[in-house]
Motif scaffolding. Structure first.
Motif, PDB file in Angstrom:
ATOM      1  N   VAL A 209       2.544  50.493  53.647  1.00 45.98           N
ATOM      2  CA  VAL A 209       3.700  51.324  53.962  1.00 45.98           C
ATOM      3  C   VAL A 209       3.938  51.249  55.464  1.00 45.98           C
ATOM      4  CG1 VAL A 209       4.702  53.642  53.914  1.00 45.98           C
ATOM      5  CG2 VAL A 209       3.185  52.891  52.059  1.00 45.98           C
ATOM      6  N   ASP A 210       5.085  50.713  55.851  1.00 48.77           N
ATOM      7  CA  ASP A 210       5.460  50.666  57.262  1.00 48.77           C
ATOM      8  C   ASP A 210       6.330  51.875  57.570  1.00 48.77           C
ATOM      9  OD1 ASP A 210       4.377  48.164  58.477  1.00 48.77           O
ATOM     10  OD2 ASP A 210       5.440  47.256  56.789  1.00 48.77           O
ATOM     11  N   VAL A 211       5.815  52.755  58.409  1.00 50.23           N
ATOM     12  CA  VAL A 211       6.539  53.963  58.794  1.00 50.23           C
ATOM     13  C   VAL A 211       7.338  53.649  60.050  1.00 50.23           C
ATOM     14  CG1 VAL A 211       6.348  56.420  59.331  1.00 50.23           C
ATOM     15  CG2 VAL A 211       4.654  55.330  57.835  1.00 50.23           C
ATOM     16  N   VAL A 212       8.643  53.861  59.975  1.00 47.38           N
ATOM     17  CA  VAL A 212       9.548  53.515  61.071  1.00 47.38           C
ATOM     18  C   VAL A 212      10.452  54.704  61.372  1.00 47.38           C
ATOM     19  CG1 VAL A 212       9.531  51.046  60.536  1.00 47.38           C
ATOM     20  CG2 VAL A 212      11.225  52.529  59.451  1.00 47.38           C
ATOM     21  N   ALA A 213      11.006  54.715  62.571  1.00 52.47           N
ATOM     22  CA  ALA A 213      11.936  55.792  62.909  1.00 52.47           C
ATOM     23  C   ALA A 213      13.200  55.686  62.067  1.00 52.47           C
ATOM     24  CB  ALA A 213      12.273  55.745  64.398  1.00 52.47           C
ATOM     25  N   TYR A 214      13.722  54.471  61.945  1.00 51.74           N
ATOM     26  CA  TYR A 214      14.930  54.222  61.158  1.00 51.74           C
ATOM     27  C   TYR A 214      14.610  53.230  60.051  1.00 51.74           C
ATOM     28  CZ  TYR A 214      16.844  55.938  65.589  1.00 51.74           C
ATOM     29  OH  TYR A 214      17.101  56.674  66.718  1.00 51.74           O
ATOM     30  N   ALA A 215      15.024  53.545  58.833  1.00 49.46           N
ATOM     31  CA  ALA A 215      14.857  52.604  57.724  1.00 49.46           C
ATOM     32  C   ALA A 215      16.243  52.109  57.327  1.00 49.46           C
ATOM     33  CB  ALA A 215      14.136  53.272  56.553  1.00 49.46           C
ATOM     34  N   TRP A 217      19.929  53.090  54.725  1.00 48.23           N
ATOM     35  CA  TRP A 217      20.773  54.263  54.455  1.00 48.23           C
ATOM     36  C   TRP A 217      20.080  55.272  53.542  1.00 48.23           C
ATOM     37  CZ3 TRP A 217      21.896  55.373  49.413  1.00 48.23           C
ATOM     38  CH2 TRP A 217      21.693  54.347  48.485  1.00 48.23           C
ATOM     39  N   ALA A 218      19.163  54.797  52.700  1.00 43.67           N
ATOM     40  CA  ALA A 218      18.482  55.685  51.758  1.00 43.67           C
ATOM     41  C   ALA A 218      17.279  56.387  52.375  1.00 43.67           C
ATOM     42  CB  ALA A 218      18.043  54.897  50.528  1.00 43.67           C
ATOM     43  N   GLY A 219      16.871  55.964  53.560  1.00 41.75           N
ATOM     44  CA  GLY A 219      15.715  56.571  54.206  1.00 41.75           C
ATOM     45  C   GLY A 219      14.402  55.903  53.860  1.00 41.75           C
ATOM     46  N   ALA A 220      14.406  55.038  52.844  1.00 49.69           N
ATOM     47  CA  ALA A 220      13.201  54.304  52.445  1.00 49.69           C
ATOM     48  C   ALA A 220      13.625  53.186  51.501  1.00 49.69           C
ATOM     49  CB  ALA A 220      12.196  55.218  51.755  1.00 49.69           C
ATOM     50  N   ASP A 225       6.678  41.006  46.461  1.00 47.84           N
ATOM     51  CA  ASP A 225       6.169  39.651  46.774  1.00 47.84           C
ATOM     52  C   ASP A 225       6.121  39.362  48.269  1.00 47.84           C
ATOM     53  OD1 ASP A 225       5.851  39.121  44.050  1.00 47.84           O
ATOM     54  OD2 ASP A 225       7.928  38.445  43.879  1.00 47.84           O
ATOM     55  N   PRO A 226       5.338  40.101  49.045  1.00 51.16           N
ATOM     56  CA  PRO A 226       4.394  41.143  48.650  1.00 51.16           C
ATOM     57  C   PRO A 226       5.064  42.511  48.526  1.00 51.16           C
ATOM     58  CG  PRO A 226       4.222  40.774  50.992  1.00 51.16           C
ATOM     59  CD  PRO A 226       5.216  39.763  50.481  1.00 51.16           C
ATOM     60  N   LEU A 227       4.427  43.390  47.756  1.00 51.03           N
ATOM     61  CA  LEU A 227       4.942  44.739  47.564  1.00 51.03           C
ATOM     62  C   LEU A 227       4.702  45.560  48.828  1.00 51.03           C
ATOM     63  CD1 LEU A 227       6.126  46.920  45.687  1.00 51.03           C
ATOM     64  CD2 LEU A 227       3.792  47.373  44.896  1.00 51.03           C
ATOM     65  N   ARG A 228       5.805  45.965  49.479  1.00 54.92           N
ATOM     66  CA  ARG A 228       5.700  46.752  50.710  1.00 54.92           C
ATOM     67  C   ARG A 228       6.788  47.816  50.741  1.00 54.92           C
ATOM     68  NH1 ARG A 228       4.130  42.631  55.728  1.00 54.92           N
ATOM     69  NH2 ARG A 228       2.188  41.859  54.786  1.00 54.92           N
ATOM     70  N   VAL A 229       6.421  48.966  51.274  1.00 50.71           N
ATOM     71  CA  VAL A 229       7.343  50.097  51.398  1.00 50.71           C
ATOM     72  C   VAL A 229       7.668  50.296  52.871  1.00 50.71           C
ATOM     73  CG1 VAL A 229       7.605  52.594  51.091  1.00 50.71           C
ATOM     74  CG2 VAL A 229       6.446  51.226  49.329  1.00 50.71           C
ATOM     75  N   THR A 230       8.930  50.555  53.154  1.00 49.86           N
ATOM     76  CA  THR A 230       9.361  50.930  54.503  1.00 49.86           C
ATOM     77  C   THR A 230      10.003  52.302  54.404  1.00 49.86           C
ATOM     78  OG1 THR A 230       9.813  48.603  55.021  1.00 49.86           O
ATOM     79  CG2 THR A 230      10.734  50.265  56.509  1.00 49.86           C
ATOM     80  N   ILE A 231       9.565  53.232  55.236  1.00 54.60           N
ATOM     81  CA  ILE A 231      10.035  54.613  55.110  1.00 54.60           C
ATOM     82  C   ILE A 231      10.282  55.219  56.488  1.00 54.60           C
ATOM     83  CG2 ILE A 231       7.669  55.521  55.015  1.00 54.60           C
ATOM     84  CD1 ILE A 231       8.742  57.604  52.992  1.00 54.60           C
ATOM     85  N   SER A 232      11.355  55.982  56.599  1.00 49.63           N
ATOM     86  CA  SER A 232      11.730  56.591  57.873  1.00 49.63           C
ATOM     87  C   SER A 232      10.987  57.903  58.097  1.00 49.63           C
ATOM     88  CB  SER A 232      13.239  56.849  57.908  1.00 49.63           C
ATOM     89  OG  SER A 232      13.581  57.684  59.002  1.00 49.63           O
TER      90      SER A 232
END
Length: 363
Positions: A209-215, A217-220, A225-232
């Motif tokens: 899970v990469d936590v970022v200030a801005y993701a 429009w949905a916020g995440a 391939d690979p499975l990765r999450v990005t979340i604001s």
């Protein structure tokens, strides 16, 4: 009791480390909390810079487009994420050049659906511990990006690092500290429950899970391939106990293929149009119900279940799709189907196949 004490002291230790004097000014390239079950949470420099540039490029382009339709006055300027930060002329030019590059090459592309942006995101995440991307100082820090993009990012990096990275990194770390006790306490059980519902296994390795200030429009968003999450970390929809639902909703994108296949199969057998968003509404509904059950259990008043900021009790928990009005924006019929046919499956009163078949037959 022992487990709760371990969570409390661990969280206290991380909190003290986060707010030690001088900690923010000396922010490293990346930050992660380990070990946690299920998820691996990161705050990386390059991926945050990338999303900040993408966010501002989109904002500027949208602003220019709106203005072009309303007035022919002097070209406007959208508010920069670095507004009021006291940039020098040289720094401002480096930042504006980077934003202009993103406006030209990426602003019209979607972070979730554009292969180029997915690969770029993953690559920048992999090089989070490097202070360069060209490999001039250290060969293993050559990210293999196009030369012009490498130049743009390395030119913007000192500006972002000097004026905004510490602020974003602190917000990311604060978000991680808020959600980490929840993941540590409930993560294994939730992952097993969701995998059982979708008749599969949770991914063997931890989901990055990469936590970022801005993701986006949905916020995440989640890529595979690979499975990765990005979340604001700044998005108001991702705060408090709700952060746990967002995490597991995004993680569920990697295990819900059986639902999509079953819906498609039933539609074809009945010669019905395949509903575009039914599977996604089902994932929202399922995660919300599972999380709500956990957070309204007798142990929900523990500090971990209330979240880092103590907002609770969790008995008032409202699922994301309900709270954000998703069912009122085109999914109302889906909600009725889910409550009538999918909820009995969640309650153990129907089979997976029967639940899917009954929903599709009622479309």
């Amino acid at each position: 009791m022992v487990r709760h004490l371990r969570i409390t002291f661990s969280c206290l230790f991380m909190t003290l480390g986060l707010f030690l004097p001088g900690r923010i000014s000396a922010a490293p390239q990346s930050y992660s909390v380990t070990p946690l079950p299920v998820f691996e949470l990161h705050s990386g420099f390059w991926i945050n810079l990338h999303h900040a540039l993408y966010y501002e490029a989109r904002q500027r382009k949208a602003f220019l487009s709106r203005d072009a339709n309303t007035t022919k006055s002097a070209p406007p300027t959208a508010k920069s994420v670095l507004a009021g930060k006291g940039l020098t002329d040289t720094e401002q030019k480096a930042w504006d050049d980077a934003v202009a590059y993103y406006m030209l090459n990426y602003a019209d592309k979607d972070l979730l659906f554009t292969t180029e942006l997915i690969q770029l995101k993953d690559q920048l995440g992999d090089f989070e511990d490097c202070d360069e991307l060209s490999g001039h100082k250290r060969k293993f820090c050559d990210a293999g990006l196009p030369a012009n993009l490498t130049q743009v990012l390395e030119a913007a990096a000192p500006v972002y690092r000097a004026h905004l990275w510490a602020e974003h990194d602190q917000a990311n770390r604060r978000w991680i500290l808020q959600v980490a006790p929840l993941v540590r306490e409930e993560g294994v059980g939730l992952s097993e429950r969701l995998a059982d519902i979708y008749q599969t296994r949770w991914p063997h390795g931890k989901i990055r899970v990469d936590v970022v200030a801005y993701a986006n429009w949905a916020g995440a968003y989640t890529t595979v391939d690979p499975l990765r999450v990005t979340i604001s970390s700044l998005d108001t929809r991702n705060q408090g106990p709700q952060a746990l639902e967002v995490l597991f909703h995004e993680g569920s994108h990697g295990i819900a293929e059986a639902v999509q296949r079953a819906i498609i199969r039933e539609c074809r057998q009945r010669d019905k149009p395949i509903p575009r968003d039914l599977w996604h509404a089902l994932v929202f509904y399922t995660t919300g119900e599972v999380i709500r059950t956990v957070l309204t259990s007798p142990s929900a008043n523990s500090p971990a279940s209330r979240g880092d900021n103590g907002t609770g009790p969790a008995s008032s928990y409202s699922a994301y799709a309900v709270r954000e009005g998703l069912y009122q924006r085109g999914w109302k019929n889906y909600l009725e189907l889910l409550q009538q046919f999918w909820q009995p499956y969640l309650d153990g009163k129907a089979t997976f196949d029967d639940a899917i078949a009954r929903m599709v037959s009622s479309l």
